[in-house]
Scaffold this motif. Structure first.
Motif, PDB file in Angstrom:
ATOM      1  N   ALA A  57       0.682  -1.215  -0.106  1.00 59.31           N
ATOM      2  CA  ALA A  57      -0.070  -0.104  -0.070  1.00 59.31           C
ATOM      3  C   ALA A  57       0.866   1.129   0.056  1.00 59.31           C
ATOM      4  CB  ALA A  57      -1.078   0.050   1.402  1.00 59.31           C
ATOM      5  N   LEU A  58       2.264   1.103   0.013  1.00 58.70           N
ATOM      6  CA  LEU A  58       3.164   2.292  -0.013  1.00 58.70           C
ATOM      7  C   LEU A  58       2.668   3.018   1.074  1.00 58.70           C
ATOM      8  CD1 LEU A  58       3.211   3.091  -3.874  1.00 58.70           C
ATOM      9  CD2 LEU A  58       4.857   1.594  -2.396  1.00 58.70           C
ATOM     10  N   ALA A  59       2.337   2.515   2.379  1.00 57.58           N
ATOM     11  CA  ALA A  59       1.911   3.234   3.695  1.00 57.58           C
ATOM     12  C   ALA A  59       3.023   3.711   4.445  1.00 57.58           C
ATOM     13  CB  ALA A  59       0.931   2.382   4.329  1.00 57.58           C
ATOM     14  N   ILE A  60       4.309   3.119   4.219  1.00 51.25           N
ATOM     15  CA  ILE A  60       5.402   3.304   5.361  1.00 51.25           C
ATOM     16  C   ILE A  60       6.353   4.399   4.742  1.00 51.25           C
ATOM     17  CG2 ILE A  60       7.369   2.405   6.564  1.00 51.25           C
ATOM     18  CD1 ILE A  60       5.526  -0.452   6.315  1.00 51.25           C
ATOM     19  N   THR A  61       6.720   5.191   5.792  1.00 55.52           N
ATOM     20  CA  THR A  61       7.747   6.331   5.232  1.00 55.52           C
ATOM     21  C   THR A  61       8.885   6.218   6.229  1.00 55.52           C
ATOM     22  OG1 THR A  61       6.122   7.558   4.366  1.00 55.52           O
ATOM     23  CG2 THR A  61       8.232   8.747   4.595  1.00 55.52           C
TER      24      THR A  61
END
Length: 66
Positions: A57-61
């Motif tokens: 989900a490309l939710a982590i930065t």
């Protein structure tokens, strides 16, 4: 003392796959089996960076602390 990186999870994007917790259980856990949350800021960002790279989900930065 905080680590050298700041890790965030965008809870509106997280789909609860659990991949982050499997890769870096010292950093991530699933809350209510649906949304990833931070357990702790890592001293070594390697696991968090790996989790960010494979999060569907490309939710982590992961950013360097200023």
């Amino acid at each position: 003392m905080p680590g050298t990186h700041v890790v965030t999870v965008d809870r509106t994007r997280c789909m609860g796959s659990g991949i982050c917790g499997a890769v870096a259980p010292e950093v991530f856990a699933l809350r209510d089996q649906r949304v990833s949350v931070l357990v702790d800021e890592p001293d070594d960002p390697a696991g968090a960076l790996q989790a960010a790279g494979i999060c569907p989900a490309l939710a982590i930065t992961v950013l360097e602390r200023a």
